[in-house]
Enzyme design. Structure first.
Site, mmCIF file in Angstrom:
data_model
loop_
_atom_site.group_PDB
_atom_site.id
_atom_site.type_symbol
_atom_site.label_atom_id
_atom_site.label_comp_id
_atom_site.label_asym_id
_atom_site.label_seq_id
_atom_site.Cartn_x
_atom_site.Cartn_y
_atom_site.Cartn_z
ATOM 1 C CG HIS A 82 35.712 37.570 36.130
ATOM 2 N ND1 HIS A 82 34.530 36.612 35.711
ATOM 3 C CD2 HIS A 82 35.134 38.706 36.487
ATOM 4 C CE1 HIS A 82 33.475 37.361 36.548
ATOM 5 N NE2 HIS A 82 33.841 38.474 36.966
ATOM 6 C CG ASP A 161 29.501 33.765 45.082
ATOM 7 O OD1 ASP A 161 29.497 34.896 45.372
ATOM 8 O OD2 ASP A 161 29.457 33.689 43.600
ATOM 9 N NE ARG A 168 26.502 40.561 47.378
ATOM 10 C CZ ARG A 168 27.061 40.616 46.335
ATOM 11 N NH1 ARG A 168 27.649 39.262 45.809
ATOM 12 N NH2 ARG A 168 27.456 41.371 45.702
ATOM 13 C CB SER A 183 30.803 37.729 44.760
ATOM 14 O OG SER A 183 29.778 37.137 43.813
ATOM 15 C CE LYS A 187 31.524 33.743 40.447
ATOM 16 N NZ LYS A 187 30.999 34.574 41.581
#
Length: 446
Positions: A82, A161, A168, A183, A187
């Site tokens: 990621h 999320d 947010r 967050s 995932k």
């Protein structure tokens, strides 16, 4: 439980219990808590913060708010990657095939982009015919058969999320490390891989402008991943100038393709080999990250990583025609209109404003301002100079591509600092050659 009492408790600096956090996430996801109360709790968290136990509880509650993918049927150690996002970041398109070519199963779910350019899914969809949606059985079988599949993230992954992030975004509560880390990790943990590597960007073109904050975020995410039983490593990398030379969708796909051929920009090649090396190590195919990087380099030099990328494209319905044409001619498809940015003096490139280049690429049509916007796969920016390069007056600094001529001209004026209201130039030229910052700052979790 009483939502008002939970808000007041956190507002006053109290510690929320796991039960309170799970109840809030469940009830808000179900639509039983109004946005104004959820916003109040987010603001209380923003100012009063969360400790490690609260952050882990929030992450796990969001992880289990939807589907949790089970990849256990796929043999081997599955490794996910990621990035926190940056300008010109096409590293996933390189490291996935590199790691898969070395025997690491890559079962990756990626997102779409909202901002500078498209996400990995948008980039892949610039390949004619490429399918980013597969049935679960097809997804698992493809990883078993060829070692890699990259698809769009299901809307059923961590729906809490998705809902909280949207809130947010409009309530000024994005920049809280517990909320950011929960967050991202909710995932990643729901996606089912056995190990995770995080590329945490820092610099003007990144979400975390400060290296110290980037390291703090990375450390938190590593703790969450490891506590959940997933070996998690983070690499802090520089994003003070765009990564590589291409910023766009098809432009970045071709740059990733060239990198797999061993012909990519030095910075993309360096970071890709470093991250792929760690992935190969985490996947049990190397005894050290350094050995992993050597194996990745060999896969690049022998062509096995490029062959794996081509195999991925074919497996997901994509056409290789544009790559074959590129191999033969060196050309890439671009949008109808193009405009150059020219150097107005001699010197050296002292800096490139990554954020400005990113915003300019968005305005060409390569990115989205809102999630409903369509992306032009052939729009974007191609850089001819990088920080430290010598430049002469009249040299090309960059080429901008768009399907809308008026939008393109305005974008180039802004990049040159000549548009009303523009804040300086995207390229700063100085008489003295600058020091080039290290691309890879540090690694956390090894």
């Amino acid at each position: 439980m009483n939502m008002n009492e939970i808000i007041i408790k956190k507002r006053n600096g109290g510690k929320l219990t796991e039960e309170e956090i799970r109840w809030f996430v469940s009830e808000y996801t179900a639509g039983n808590i109004p946005d104004y109360q959820a916003s109040a709790l987010l603001m209380a968290i923003y100012f009063s913060k969360m400790d490690e136990e609260e952050t882990f509880a929030l992450t796990d509650a969001m992880r289990t708010s939807g589907d949790v993918v089970d990849l256990s049927a796929i043999k081997g150690i599955k490794v996910d990657k990621h990035s926190t996002g940056g300008v010109g970041d096409k590293v996933t398109l390189v490291v996935g095939p590199l790691a898969a070519a070395c025997g690491v199963p890559i079962a990756k779910m990626s997102g779409r982009g909202l901002g500078f350019t498209g996400g990995t899914v948008d980039k892949l969809e610039s390949i004619p015919g490429f399918k980013t949606t597969l049935e679960p059985e097809e997804f698992y079988k493809q990883v078993e058969d060829i070692g890699i599949a990259i698809i769009g993230q299901s809307g059923h992954i961590a729906p809490a999320d998705k809902k909280l992030y949207a809130l947010r975004d409009v309530t000024g509560t994005i920049e809280n490390l517990s909320l950011i880390s929960s967050s991202i990790m909710s995932k990643k943990l729901a996606a089912g891989s056995d190990a995770i590597i995080l590329d945490v960007k820092c610099g003007k073109g990144a979400f975390m402008e400060n290296q110290e904050k980037a390291e703090e975020l990375a450390a938190r995410m590593c703790k969450i991943g490891n506590a959940a039983g997933k070996r998690t490593v983070a690499v802090i990398t520089d994003m003070n100038q765009p990564l590589g030379r291409a910023v766009g969708n098809s432009l970045e796909v071709f740059e990733a393709y060239d990198t797999l051929k061993g012909q990519g920009p030095a910075d993309i090649t360096e970071i890709s080999l470093h991250i792929a090396g760690i992935m190969i190590y985490l996947g049990g195919k190397a005894d050290t990250p350094e050995e992993g990087a050597a194996k990745a380099k060999e896969a690049m030099e022998t062509g096995t990583a490029l062959a794996k990328f081509r195999e991925l494209v074919v497996a997901q319905g994509g056409s290789l025609e544009m790559f074959d044409y590129h191999d033969a001619s060196g050309s890439v498809p671009v949008a109808d209109y193009q405009e150059e940015l020219i150097a107005d003096r001699d010197g050296y490139i002292a800096s490139i404003d990554a954020q400005m280049i990113g915003l300019c690429s968005q305005r060409t049509g390569a990115g989205r301002k809102v999630k409903e916007d369509d992306i032009d796969p052939f729009a974007g920016v191609l850089l001819f100079k990088k920080v430290g390069d010598e430049v002469k007056k009249g040299d090309r600094l960059a080429m901008f591509y768009s399907s809308e001529e008026k939008k393109l001209k305005d974008t180039v004026l802004e990049a040159g600092g000549k548009e009303n209201g523009a804040e300086g130039e995207a390229f700063v030229i100085s008489a003295k050659k600058p020091e080039i910052p290290a691309l890879i700052k540090t690694t956390i979790g090894l």
